[in-house]
Structure formats: C-alpha cells, structure tokens
Design a protein around this motif. Structure first.
Motif, PDB file in Angstrom:
ATOM      1  N   GLN A 101       0.829  -1.208   0.000  1.00  0.00           N
ATOM      2  CA  GLN A 101       0.000   0.000   0.000  1.00  0.00           C
ATOM      3  C   GLN A 101       0.860   1.252   0.000  1.00  0.00           C
ATOM      4  OE1 GLN A 101      -2.993  -1.738   3.224  1.00  0.00           O
ATOM      5  NE2 GLN A 101      -3.666   0.257   2.541  1.00  0.00           N
ATOM      6  N   GLU A 102       1.922   1.258   0.812  1.00  0.00           N
ATOM      7  CA  GLU A 102       2.802   2.426   0.880  1.00  0.00           C
ATOM      8  C   GLU A 102       3.543   2.618  -0.443  1.00  0.00           C
ATOM      9  OE1 GLU A 102       4.885   5.755   2.194  1.00  0.00           O
ATOM     10  OE2 GLU A 102       3.009   4.811   2.842  1.00  0.00           O
ATOM     11  N   ASN A 103       3.943   1.510  -1.070  1.00  0.00           N
ATOM     12  CA  ASN A 103       4.613   1.583  -2.365  1.00  0.00           C
ATOM     13  C   ASN A 103       3.696   2.192  -3.415  1.00  0.00           C
ATOM     14  OD1 ASN A 103       5.108  -0.100  -5.167  1.00  0.00           O
ATOM     15  ND2 ASN A 103       7.024   0.461  -4.181  1.00  0.00           N
ATOM     16  N   ILE A 104       2.423   1.804  -3.387  1.00  0.00           N
ATOM     17  CA  ILE A 104       1.435   2.359  -4.312  1.00  0.00           C
ATOM     18  C   ILE A 104       1.301   3.869  -4.093  1.00  0.00           C
ATOM     19  CG2 ILE A 104      -1.029   2.419  -4.866  1.00  0.00           C
ATOM     20  CD1 ILE A 104      -1.066  -0.621  -4.279  1.00  0.00           C
ATOM     21  N   ARG A 105       1.258   4.264  -2.826  1.00  0.00           N
ATOM     22  CA  ARG A 105       1.118   5.689  -2.498  1.00  0.00           C
ATOM     23  C   ARG A 105       2.322   6.478  -2.972  1.00  0.00           C
ATOM     24  NH1 ARG A 105       2.720   9.443   0.714  1.00  0.00           N
ATOM     25  NH2 ARG A 105       4.260   8.071   1.696  1.00  0.00           N
ATOM     26  N   GLN A 106       3.524   5.953  -2.718  1.00  0.00           N
ATOM     27  CA  GLN A 106       4.740   6.667  -3.102  1.00  0.00           C
ATOM     28  C   GLN A 106       4.874   6.788  -4.613  1.00  0.00           C
ATOM     29  OE1 GLN A 106       8.056   4.746  -1.207  1.00  0.00           O
ATOM     30  NE2 GLN A 106       7.527   5.490   0.849  1.00  0.00           N
ATOM     31  N   ARG A 107       4.443   5.778  -5.341  1.00  0.00           N
ATOM     32  CA  ARG A 107       4.534   5.797  -6.811  1.00  0.00           C
ATOM     33  C   ARG A 107       3.394   6.590  -7.436  1.00  0.00           C
ATOM     34  NH1 ARG A 107       4.800  -0.424  -8.085  1.00  0.00           N
ATOM     35  NH2 ARG A 107       4.732   0.301 -10.270  1.00  0.00           N
ATOM     36  N   GLN A 108       2.424   6.962  -6.622  1.00  0.00           N
ATOM     37  CA  GLN A 108       1.272   7.741  -7.084  1.00  0.00           C
ATOM     38  C   GLN A 108       0.585   7.065  -8.280  1.00  0.00           C
ATOM     39  OE1 GLN A 108       3.002  11.682  -7.748  1.00  0.00           O
ATOM     40  NE2 GLN A 108       2.554  12.268  -5.644  1.00  0.00           N
TER      41      GLN A 108
ATOM     42  N   GLY B 158     -10.358  -4.239  -1.706  1.00  0.00           N
ATOM     43  CA  GLY B 158     -10.723  -3.534  -2.933  1.00  0.00           C
ATOM     44  C   GLY B 158      -9.608  -2.699  -3.515  1.00  0.00           C
ATOM     45  N   LEU B 159      -8.362  -2.945  -3.121  1.00  0.00           N
ATOM     46  CA  LEU B 159      -7.247  -2.128  -3.594  1.00  0.00           C
ATOM     47  C   LEU B 159      -6.556  -2.723  -4.817  1.00  0.00           C
ATOM     48  CD1 LEU B 159      -5.650  -1.154  -0.162  1.00  0.00           C
ATOM     49  CD2 LEU B 159      -7.114   0.246  -1.623  1.00  0.00           C
TER      50      LEU B 159
ATOM     51  N   PRO C 187      -5.046 -12.161 -15.355  1.00  0.00           N
ATOM     52  CA  PRO C 187      -4.258 -13.323 -15.789  1.00  0.00           C
ATOM     53  C   PRO C 187      -3.690 -13.142 -17.189  1.00  0.00           C
ATOM     54  CG  PRO C 187      -6.598 -13.745 -16.076  1.00  0.00           C
ATOM     55  CD  PRO C 187      -6.490 -12.389 -15.427  1.00  0.00           C
ATOM     56  N   GLY C 188      -2.863 -14.078 -17.602  1.00  0.00           N
ATOM     57  CA  GLY C 188      -2.352 -14.117 -18.969  1.00  0.00           C
ATOM     58  C   GLY C 188      -1.167 -13.210 -19.210  1.00  0.00           C
ATOM     59  N   ARG C 189      -0.761 -13.127 -20.480  1.00  0.00           N
ATOM     60  CA  ARG C 189       0.369 -12.287 -20.867  1.00  0.00           C
ATOM     61  C   ARG C 189       0.059 -10.825 -20.546  1.00  0.00           C
ATOM     62  NH1 ARG C 189       3.189 -12.759 -26.708  1.00  0.00           N
ATOM     63  NH2 ARG C 189       3.896 -14.685 -25.680  1.00  0.00           N
ATOM     64  N   GLY C 190       1.015 -10.178 -19.921  1.00  0.00           N
ATOM     65  CA  GLY C 190       0.810  -8.793 -19.518  1.00  0.00           C
ATOM     66  C   GLY C 190      -0.017  -8.666 -18.249  1.00  0.00           C
ATOM     67  N   GLY C 191      -0.304  -9.794 -17.625  1.00  0.00           N
ATOM     68  CA  GLY C 191      -1.110  -9.775 -16.417  1.00  0.00           C
ATOM     69  C   GLY C 191      -0.282  -9.492 -15.180  1.00  0.00           C
ATOM     70  N   GLY C 192      -0.940  -9.505 -14.064  1.00  0.00           N
ATOM     71  CA  GLY C 192      -0.283  -9.231 -12.792  1.00  0.00           C
ATOM     72  C   GLY C 192      -1.249  -8.564 -11.836  1.00  0.00           C
ATOM     73  N   LEU C 193      -0.695  -7.776 -10.930  1.00  0.00           N
ATOM     74  CA  LEU C 193      -1.491  -7.075  -9.928  1.00  0.00           C
ATOM     75  C   LEU C 193      -1.663  -5.623 -10.357  1.00  0.00           C
ATOM     76  CD1 LEU C 193       0.358  -8.435  -6.752  1.00  0.00           C
ATOM     77  CD2 LEU C 193      -1.620  -9.424  -7.936  1.00  0.00           C
ATOM     78  N   PHE C 194      -2.902  -5.174 -10.402  1.00  0.00           N
ATOM     79  CA  PHE C 194      -3.206  -3.820 -10.859  1.00  0.00           C
ATOM     80  C   PHE C 194      -4.021  -3.087  -9.796  1.00  0.00           C
ATOM     81  CE2 PHE C 194      -2.186  -6.158 -14.588  1.00  0.00           C
ATOM     82  CZ  PHE C 194      -1.651  -5.255 -15.484  1.00  0.00           C
ATOM     83  N   LEU C 195      -3.852  -1.776  -9.749  1.00  0.00           N
ATOM     84  CA  LEU C 195      -4.616  -0.965  -8.817  1.00  0.00           C
ATOM     85  C   LEU C 195      -6.074  -0.940  -9.268  1.00  0.00           C
ATOM     86  CD1 LEU C 195      -4.266   0.786  -6.284  1.00  0.00           C
ATOM     87  CD2 LEU C 195      -3.978   2.760  -7.792  1.00  0.00           C
ATOM     88  N   ALA C 196      -6.975  -1.311  -8.352  1.00  0.00           N
ATOM     89  CA  ALA C 196      -8.388  -1.442  -8.693  1.00  0.00           C
ATOM     90  C   ALA C 196      -9.067  -0.084  -8.820  1.00  0.00           C
ATOM     91  CB  ALA C 196      -9.092  -2.283  -7.628  1.00  0.00           C
TER      92      ALA C 196
END
Length: 234
Positions: free
Chosen positions: A24-31, A66-67, A72-81
C-alpha cells in the motif's frame, strides 16, 4: 467489548499484513492511478524473499479491501483497482487514525454487525462455505498454543463468515473493522503463555464452534445467544 478485543497488550501484525501495508505504501509513493500495474506475484516474492503463501495472503488481503485486482495471462499481474463506492468506504474506514478511541469504535461497530452477518451467513451458506468454515475452525483449534497464530486464525474465520453475507455494504463495513483492528495495534486479552491465556483460548474455540455449527445448520434462533456470548467479557 469482546474478550479478544480488550485493551491490555498489543498483538503483532502477521508477515502478510506487514507486506500488505508495505505494498500500500509503495502504491502511495509511486502515485499510481487506477488500472496501472503494481507488480507481479513473482516480483514480490523475489524482492521480499517471503514464502509464496505469505505473498498470496497479502495479495488476498489487498483484494479483499478492494485495492488490487489480478489480471491473468500475458501482460497480467497485480493492478490498482478502480475505486467503487464500497472500496472508497472501506478505504476511509481503514485510514482512520490509530488510537484507543478509534479501536474501541471499530470494536463497537464490528459487534453491532456481528449478529446480522451471522444470520445472513446462516441463510446463504453453500456446501463450499460449509467446508471453508470447517477448515478455518480446525485451523483455529490447531494453533491454540501460539497466541499470535491463534488470533490470526480467529480473524480469518470471521472473514470467511462475512464473505458469505450477500449484503455488500454490511460486508464491506464489517471486513473493514476487522482490517483496521488487524493493521492497528490490535489488542489482545492476556499473554498467551499464561494458564489464563490457555483457558481463554479454549473457551474462545468453544464459542466459535457453536457459532459455526449454528450457521451451517441454519439455526438462526440460536445465533443471538451465541453472538452475545461471543461479544461478552471473559
């Protein structure tokens, strides 16, 4: 105020909760903006050196709040909701300042919703829910000698019960109070190494067994008394 919520000592955060807060802090710092990529599970494991189960649990916590969303798949991963109204509500509750008053408020709010959540779970449980609750209850039994693990299993069981509730708003508020209590200086009753602590855990397992069995059996009439016992002082 529930016995497992009295303010006498602090419960350390789990590794998964610490990692969730770090993300969460990393998300905040990267804006980052909604829809932007946060990371991948493999990158987080490589950067932190933490076990797969710990990283998966941290991601589950952030998805539950909800954050994050997983693509899934190519180019997938964790994204900000995308911040839906419910997500915004949960974020507001989770960012309330720490402190004794805020903790008591969170406990009071959770206890107010406890019976509603349990009744809804009894009405809408499925066979899969039954299996999940039995597993969570067994996990709680197995870690009675480890105070921190016991409390984490306690939180997990209540999250599983709340997940059955179809009322999205009530579920969001309830889970947010649990999240707040976990990520703040969540209180515990007694030192788990004492004889009193052992007896306390035995009684807490017993009341949760009755709670789960009433939900699974659909015995709504019994839930009010069980929840009252759950929320009563030791």
């Amino acid at each position: 105020m529930t016995p497992d919520s009295q303010l006498s000592t602090s419960l350390p955060r789990s590794r998964a909760e610490e990692l969730a807060l770090s993300i969460q802090e990393n998300i905040r710092q990267r804006q980052l903006a909604p829809g932007e990529m946060v990371s991948t599970l493999q990158e987080i494991r490589s950067q932190t050196g933490l076990a797969r189960s710990t990283v998966s649990e941290a991601v589950r916590l952030l998805r539950e709040r909800g954050l994050l969303e997983i693509r899934p798949g190519r180019g997938g991963g964790l994204f900000l909701a995308q911040p839906t109204p419910v997500v915004k509500l949960r974020h507001t509750l989770l960012t309330v300042a720490d402190g004794t008053t805020a903790t008591k408020d969170a406990i009071e709010l959770r206890e107010t919703l406890e019976l509603f959540i349990a009744v809804q779970a009894a009405r809408h449980r499925t066979d899969d829910d039954t299996l999940r609750l039995h597993r969570s209850l067994e996990a709680m039994r197995e870690v009675q000698q480890d105070w921190e693990a016991f409390m984490q299993a306690n939180w997990a069981l209540h999250r599983d019960i709340a997940a059955i509730c179809p009322n999205e708003m009530a579920r969001a508020v309830y889970l947010s109070t649990l999240g707040y209590l976990q990520q703040s200086t969540a209180p515990a009753l007694v030192d788990g190494s004492t004889a009193t602590g052992t007896e306390y855990r035995r009684r807490r397992v017993a009341v949760h067994e009755r709670l789960v069995e009433a939900i699974i059996s659909g015995r709504e009439a019994q839930l009010a008394d069980i929840v009252l016992e759950h929320n009563s002082p030791a």
